[in-house]
Design an enzyme around this catalytic site. Structure first.
Site, PDB file in Angstrom:
ATOM      1  CE  LYS A   4     -28.399  -3.103  28.155  1.00 41.53           C
ATOM      2  NZ  LYS A   4     -27.148  -3.805  28.546  1.00 41.53           N
ATOM      3  CB  SER A  61     -25.386  -1.520  30.814  1.00 41.68           C
ATOM      4  OG  SER A  61     -25.309  -2.677  29.969  1.00 41.68           O
ATOM      5  CB  SER A  77     -24.297  -5.380  31.323  1.00 45.61           C
ATOM      6  OG  SER A  77     -23.365  -4.359  31.491  1.00 45.61           O
TER       7      SER A  77
END
Lengths: 473, 60
Positions: free
Chosen positions: A87, A157, A181
Site C-alpha cells: 500500500k 482504505s 482497512s
C-alpha cells in the site's frame, strides 16, 4: 452482477505456499514468477487500477538476485522470490510514497519502512505500490476498482492491495487498518486479510492515520499465506515504542490442528444488527460449519461494543488532525475536500472530548475482555462487513429500510471494535451475497494469539471452496 | 448538537486554522456529527473508565 472464474493454474495465481514449494524444488524461478505477475499487472491494471507505481525492472533484478541466492543454497524461507505489493503508505527507499494525496506528491523516502525491510530480508520481491484512499482515511480508494465488480469500489482504505491480490496481480500485499482497512477490502474482494494485535508489528515508516488505532497487516489468497507474511514482519522494533516485547508465535505450526477443543464465541448483540439479510445468512451458515467441524459455539453478549463507531469517529478525526496539524495550516488546498473537512473538524474539537472518547474506548475494551474471559473464549466470530461492494459515487447506503448511513460507517461497524481493543482479527471469504459479491467471516482472538485466529481460519478454509474462487477479469 | 457558524470561526481562529467561508457549512456539519457522537458517549456511562490514552493490548 459479479462473475466468477476458475483458476487456470497460471503462475501468478499461485499462493505463497504453492510458489515456495516450487521455488525450493527449483521447479520455478523467482524471475519466471515475477514475469508472470508483471504480465498480469499489465493485463488487469487498465480495469482495476490497483497500482499507483509498478517497479517492473527493479523487481526483475531483485528476482534474478533471489534466484542466484537460492541457486547458491541460501534459501531465506517461503517468501524468497515471492512478488508482493505494498500500500502506498509504506515508505520505500527510492520509490515514491505519496499516500494517495497531493500533499505528498513527489515524496521519495530515503529508507524503507520497518515492515518493508523485514519483508525484503525474508526475500520478498516488491513489484509495486498500491492505491490507498487519501492518507488511508476512507474506504472508496479512487481510482481502484473491486476485482469482482468493476462498477464498484474495492473497499478500503487498502483497496488497491485488496484488488491486486484478488486479481492475481501479486501473490500478497500489505495494507494498514485503523478502523477496517485491511479486513474490509479483503472481504469485499474475496480474499483473506489479517489485522494483527496492536504492538505485534512495527509501524515505523508507515504513514500514520490515527496512532492509537493504526495497525499494519497482510492481505493474501489464503490464511496460511497471511501467517507466512505475519511471521516475516512480527516482533518488537526498538525504534517503534508501540511495539510490544511479546514473543512471536508459531503462526504456521498449529494451523492444521482443527477446531476440536476451541470455544468459539458468537455475539448475540450488535454484530448481526444492521446487516443485509443475504450477508447475514451466509455468515451464519459459515459459523454453523465451524460448529459442525468440532468447534464449540458459545453465545455471548458484549457490553458497550455498540459505541465503537462514535468512539472511532472522534479518535480518528482528532488524531488525524494531530498528524496533519502542520500541513493543514500550510497546504490545506492540497487535501481532498472530504479529508480536509474531517481534519478541520477534528482540529476544532475540545481536548476533553478526546478524553471522553478514550474513556469510552476503555469501556469497550473491557466489554470485549469480559466476554472473552467469562465464556473462556478462544475466538469470536462475526461478519466482517454488513454489506458488499457499493457502486462508485455512492456515499450512503441503507440496509433493510434503515436510515441511510455513510459507507465508511457500514464498512467499519463490525471491524472497528478490534481496532479499539487491539485484538487480532482475520477475515476469510465465506461465500457470496445475492448479487454474487464475496462475503467475509471475521475471526477475532485474544491479544497476541494470532496463531489461534489463523488456526480457526485455516480450518474453515480447509473445508470450503471460497478462497480458491477468482473474479472473472 | 447545534453549532453556530460564529463558533466555528472562533474555534478555527483558536486552532489557528483558516477555514474559508465557502467551507464553513461542511466543517459545521462534520463538527455537529462529532459532537453528537460525544453526547452519545457522555450519556453512555462509559466515560467513568480511565482513559486508554497510553494504549497496551496486553489485557488477556
Amino acid at each position: 452482477m459479479a462473475l466468477m472464474a476458475v483458476r487456470q493454474d497460471r503462475l501468478n495465481e499461485l499462493t505463497i505456499k504453492e510458489a515456495a514449494a516450487r521455488i525450493i524444488r527449483h521447479e520455478l524461478s523467482a524471475e519466471e514468477l515475477c514475469l508472470a505477475v508483471l504480465e498480469r499487472i499489465d493485463d488487469v491494471q487498465p480495469k482495476i487500477h490497483a497500482y499507483v507505481t509498478v517497479i517492473g525492472e527493479q523487481a526483475l533484478e531483485a528476482a534474478q538476485q533471489a534466484d542466484r541466492e537460492i541457486g547458491r543454497g541460501h534459501y531465506r524461507g517461503p517468501l524468497h522470490g515471492v512478488p508482493v505489493a505494498l500500500k502506498d503508505v509504506y515508505e520505500t527507499a527510492g520509490i515514491p510514497t505519496e499516500s494517495g494525496s497531493r500533499v505528498r506528491q513527489g515524496y521519495v523516502p530515503l529508507e524503507d519502512a520497518e515492515p518493508v525491510r523485514r519483508l525484503l530480508e525474508a526475500g520478498a520481491i516488491v513489484v509495486g505500490k498500491t492505491v490507498t484512499h487519501e492518507f488511508a482515511f476512507g474506504v472508496t480508494c479512487p481510482p481502484a476498482r473491486c476485482a469482482w465488480d468493476l462498477d464498484c469500489v474495492p473497499g478500503g482504505s487498502s483497496g488497491g492491495s485488496g484488488s491486486a491480490v484478488a486479481a492475481d496481480a501479486c501473490l500478497a500485499a500489505m495494507g494498514t487498518d485503523t478502523g477496517c482497512s485491511v479486513r474490509n477490502p479483503a472481504s469485499i474482494n474475496g480474499i483473506c486479510g489479517l489485522k494483527p494485535t496492536f504492538g505485534r508489528v512495527s509501524k515505523r515508516g508507515v504513514t500514520p492515520l490515527a496512532w492509537s488505532c493504526d495497525h499494519v497487516g497482510p492481505l493474501a489468497k489464503s490464511v496460511e499465506d497471511c501467517g507466512i507474511m505475519l511471521a516475516a514482519i512480527a516482533g518488537r522494533d526498538p525504534l517503534d515504542v508501540t511495539t510490544a516485547d511479546v514473543a512471536v508465535g508459531d503462526y504456521l505450526g498449529s494451523l492444521s490442528k482443527g477446531l476440536k477443543g476451541l470455544r468459539i464465541g458468537v455475539p448475540r448483540n450488535y454484530f448481526f444488527e444492521s446487516i443485509k439479510p443475504d450477508v447475514d445468512a451466509v455468515v451464519k451458515e459459515a459459523i454453523g460449519l465451524l460448529g459442525r467441524e468440532g468447534g464449540e459455539l458459545v453465545e455471548v453478549t458484549i457490553p458497550a461494543v455498540e459505541y465503537s463507531l462514535p468512539v472511532i469517529h472522534v479518535l480518528g478525526a482528532v488524531e488525524a488532525a494531530g498528524v496533519h496539524r502542520n500541513t493543514l495550516r500550510v497546504h490545506a488546498e492540497r487535501y481532498g475536500d472530504g479529508l480536509r473537512g474531517v481534519l478541520e473538524a477534528g482540529s476544532l474539537l475540545l481536548a476533553t472530548s478526546y478524553v471522553t472518547a478514550q474513556r469510552a474506548r476503555a469501556g469497550i475494551k473491557q466489554g470485549l475482555r469480559s466476554a472473552f474471559e467469562s465464556a473462556n473464549l478462544d475466538v469470536l466470530v462475526t461478519p466482517t462487513c454488513p454489506l458488499g461492494p457499493i457502486a462508485y459515487g455512492e456515499e450512503f447506503a441503507n440496509i433493510a429500510g434503515e436510515v441511510p448511513a455513510p459507507i465508511i460507517d457500514h464498512y467499519a461497524r463490525y471491524a472497528s471494535p478490534f481496532n479499539l481493543s487491539g485484538q487480532p482479527a482475520l477475515t476469510v471469504p465465506c461465500g457470496f451475497d445475492s448479487e454474487g459479491h464475496p462475503v467475509g467471516l471475521q475471526i477475532a482472538g485474544r491479544p497476541f494469539d494470532e496463531a489461534t485466529v489463523l488456526r480457526v481460519g485455516h480450518a474453515y478454509e480447509s473445508v470450503t471452496p471460497w478462497h480458491g474462487m477468482r473474479a472473472a477479469l | 448538537v447545534k453549532i453556530d457558524e460564529c463558533d466555528v470561526q472562533l474555534l478555527a481562529a483558536l486552532a489557528n486554522l483558516d477555514v474559508p467561508a465557502g467551507r464553513r457549512a461542511t466543517v459545521l456539519e462534520l463538527l455537529s456529527g462529532l459532537y453528537d457522537d460525544i453526547s452519545l458517549l457522555e450519556a453512555s456511562g462509559l466515560d467513568a473508565e480511565e482513559p486508554a490514552i497510553i494504549f497496551d493490548a496486553r489485557w488477556l
